[in-house]
Design an enzyme around this catalytic site. Structure first.
Site, PDB file in Angstrom:
ATOM      1  N   GLU A   7      -5.650  -8.224   0.967  1.00  0.00           N
ATOM      2  CA  GLU A   7      -6.180  -7.843   2.283  1.00  0.00           C
ATOM      3  C   GLU A   7      -7.643  -7.480   2.178  1.00  0.00           C
ATOM      4  OE1 GLU A   7      -4.282  -4.707   4.555  1.00  0.00           O
ATOM      5  OE2 GLU A   7      -2.303  -5.600   4.253  1.00  0.00           O
TER       6      GLU A   7
ATOM      7  N   GLU B  98       0.771  -1.248   0.000  1.00  0.00           N
ATOM      8  CA  GLU B  98       0.000   0.000   0.000  1.00  0.00           C
ATOM      9  C   GLU B  98       0.798   1.292   0.000  1.00  0.00           C
ATOM     10  OE1 GLU B  98      -3.002   0.167   2.960  1.00  0.00           O
ATOM     11  OE2 GLU B  98      -3.921  -1.710   2.362  1.00  0.00           O
TER      12      GLU B  98
HETATM   13  C1  GCO Z   1      -2.778  -1.302   5.842  1.00  0.00           C
HETATM   14  C2  GCO Z   1      -2.107  -2.510   6.151  1.00  0.00           C
HETATM   15  C3  GCO Z   1      -2.410  -3.182   7.395  1.00  0.00           C
HETATM   16  C4  GCO Z   1      -3.523  -2.621   8.248  1.00  0.00           C
HETATM   17  C5  GCO Z   1      -4.889  -2.974   7.725  1.00  0.00           C
HETATM   18  C6  GCO Z   1      -6.016  -2.442   8.584  1.00  0.00           C
HETATM   19  O1  GCO Z   1      -2.942  -1.162   4.731  1.00  0.00           O
HETATM   20  O2  GCO Z   1      -3.076  -0.419   6.616  1.00  0.00           O
HETATM   21  O3  GCO Z   1      -1.701  -3.301   5.126  1.00  0.00           O
HETATM   22  O4  GCO Z   1      -1.171  -3.007   7.975  1.00  0.00           O
HETATM   23  O5  GCO Z   1      -3.369  -3.066   9.524  1.00  0.00           O
HETATM   24  O6  GCO Z   1      -5.072  -2.462   6.454  1.00  0.00           O
HETATM   25  O7  GCO Z   1      -5.974  -1.063   8.662  1.00  0.00           O
END
Ligand code: GCO
Length: 476
Positions: A387, A199
């Site tokens: 995710e 991300e």
């Molecule tokens: C993000 C991450 C995770 C987070 C999840 C929940 O993108 O923020 O990959 O580390 O914990 O997305 O917020």
């Protein structure tokens, strides 16, 4: 999983975590979702990240990362003033955690490597004890039939590199290549699935533009530079992996949100296009060979001045898969006084749907829309949902965590993914965020995303109803 297996599991990990049989039966017999509907090659897994679970922040030669530094020196930036010094103590408990994955029939585990554990200063001297730790984790995964999926960078830059201006310094391209070279040479014999970044649209703006994540800068110039350098590092890192790992399956992950305009006022429609360009396309488009989305996001012109001769050829990379990470939708309206983006979000609680503990709207159709949007890119490779998940407050009753809202969320999003797949979108996998509750960055430990609950005082793990359902679903 058989009743005997459940008994063994609950005795090992949490006395009394067995759900009453009628409830379990109800959870698994909704008759709507079947693993086989997704096809036999569909990848299933759960995801975590080094800083959020490992702890052992300064053990066995690990160097300081920007998240160690940020949580120690800017405590007020973390809502609960907590840090990841101990987190889930995965550094010491990895073996039993991976055994639990195996017992839950989870076929793949996405996790990240802490750059400063293997290269404490970011470049130069390799820390053998750090390498040994990931060797043990990978070997344990393989032994337990859990395929390792490694994210090279999940936000924890070595602090030594931040002191040289971090991602805002163009030298980061060669630092990153060196780091990826080290980890792929060490682990590429056993690990085939690699993701370059987690991300960029989160860690670059949150760390350089609004300063709410490490390294905490509020600096337009650093933000523009870091954006371009991180775009360049996508291809740079991927080329190193391709070179070092035989039969590598290479991807990278992007956060995204389906965007709607608040209403059909032309200013708001344009704001939605701008929001889409910023939130969903700023990193994806250049990596997919489309360049920066300057037409919809004029502020990109400030990035373009950092493009050097030859960069344009190196920005795109032909990934084997693109990781999609989606949690929620955004509804936006125009607000000229907000720099760069000129829009604001309509607060999720005004949208009339359920909201999660992060204040995010529950909007399953959004993931369907996004899959369609990604699939419309020319040359889009396979998409893997790397995710998806939800934070809801959990309560333990008689040793059980009956997290019905999280479970419903996962099922509803999966149904939308299946719908897109049945309509021809090439989506090939799904990873739940997260395997277990963990350190949620600036929010501390309060939001709970795990399908396994964690008591951070005792480090006791308790499989939640969602985890039991996932296990049943996987063993169909
Ligand atoms: C993000 C991450 C995770 C987070 C999840 C929940 O993108 O923020 O990959 O580390 O914990 O997305 O917020």
């Amino acid at each position: 999983m058989t009743r005997e297996e459940w008994l063994k599991l609950s005795a090992t990990f949490s006395a009394g975590s067995l759900l009453p049989r009628h409830l379990l039966a109800q959870l698994i017999s909704d008759g709507e979702l079947k693993r086989s509907d997704f096809g036999k090659d569909f990848v299933w897994g759960t995801a975590t990240a080094a800083y959020q679970i490992e702890g052992a922040w300064n053990e066995d030669g690990k160097g300081e990362s920007i998240w160690d530094h940020f949580t120690h020196h800017h405590k007020g930036k973390i809502k609960t003033r907590e840090n990841g010094d101990v987190a889930n103590d995965f550094y010491h408990r990895y073996a039993s955690d991976i055994e639990l994955m195996h017992q839950l029939h989870i076929p793949a585990s996405r996790f990240s490597i802490a750059w400063s554990r293997v290269l404490p200063q970011g470049t130069g001297q390799v820390n053998q004890k750090g390498i040994d730790f990931y060797d043990r984790v990978i070997d344990k995964c393989l032994k337990e039939n859990v395929a390792p999926w490694i994210t090279c960078y999940h936000w924890d830059l070595p602090q030594a590199l931040e002191e040289k201006d971090g991602w805002a310094n163009r030298d980061c391209i060669k630092w990153f290549e060196e780091y990826v070279d080290v980890i792929t040479r060490k682990f590429g014999d056993r690990v085939k699935n690699w993701m370059v970044f987690n991300e960029p649209m989160a860690f670059v703006p949150l760390g350089y533009l609004v300063g709410i994540h490490a390294p905490g800068h509020i600096n337009f110039s650093k933000f523009y530079k870091a954006t371009h350098h991180v775009v360049m590092c996508h291809g740079a890192g991927a080329r190193v992996i391709r070179n070092n790992v035989k039969e590598a399956h290479i991807g990278t992950t992007f956060s995204c949100s389906h965007i709607d305009a608040k209403n059909d006022h032309p200013g708001n429609i344009k704001a939605a296009a701008r929001a889409d360009a910023f939130i969903n396309r700023l990193f994806l488009d250049p990596v997919m060979g489309r360049g920066y989305p300057i037409k919809d996001l004029p502020a990109c012109k400030h990035i373009e001045k950092h493009i050097q001769p030859g960069d344009e050829k190196l920005m795109p990379y032909d990934f084997d898969f693109i990781g999609m990470q989606n949690y929620s939708r955004m509804v936006v309206k125009k607000l000229a006084l907000i720099p760069i983006i000129h829009f604001v979000n309509v607060p999720a609680k005004k949208l009339g749907h359920d909201i999660t503990d992060m204040g995010w709207e529950v909007y399953p159709e959004g993931i369907y829309q996004l899959l369609k949007q990604y699939a419309a890119y020319k040359n889009m490779p396979q998409i893997i949902v790397t995710e998806n998940g939800a934070a809801f407050p959990d309560t333990m009753v008689n040793g059980e965590i009956n997290d019905t809202k999280r479970l419903q969320f996962i099922k509803d999003y999966l149904k939308q993914i299946l719908k897109a797949k049945q309509e021809g979108v090439n989506v090939g996998g799904y990873f739940i965020w997260s395997f277990m509750d963990n350190f949620e960055w600036a929010e501390g430990y309060r939001p709970r995303f795990g399908i396994v609950g964690v008591d951070f005082k005792t480090q006791q793990r308790t499989v939640k109803a969602s985890g039991k359902w996932f296990s049943e679903f996987l063993s169909q």
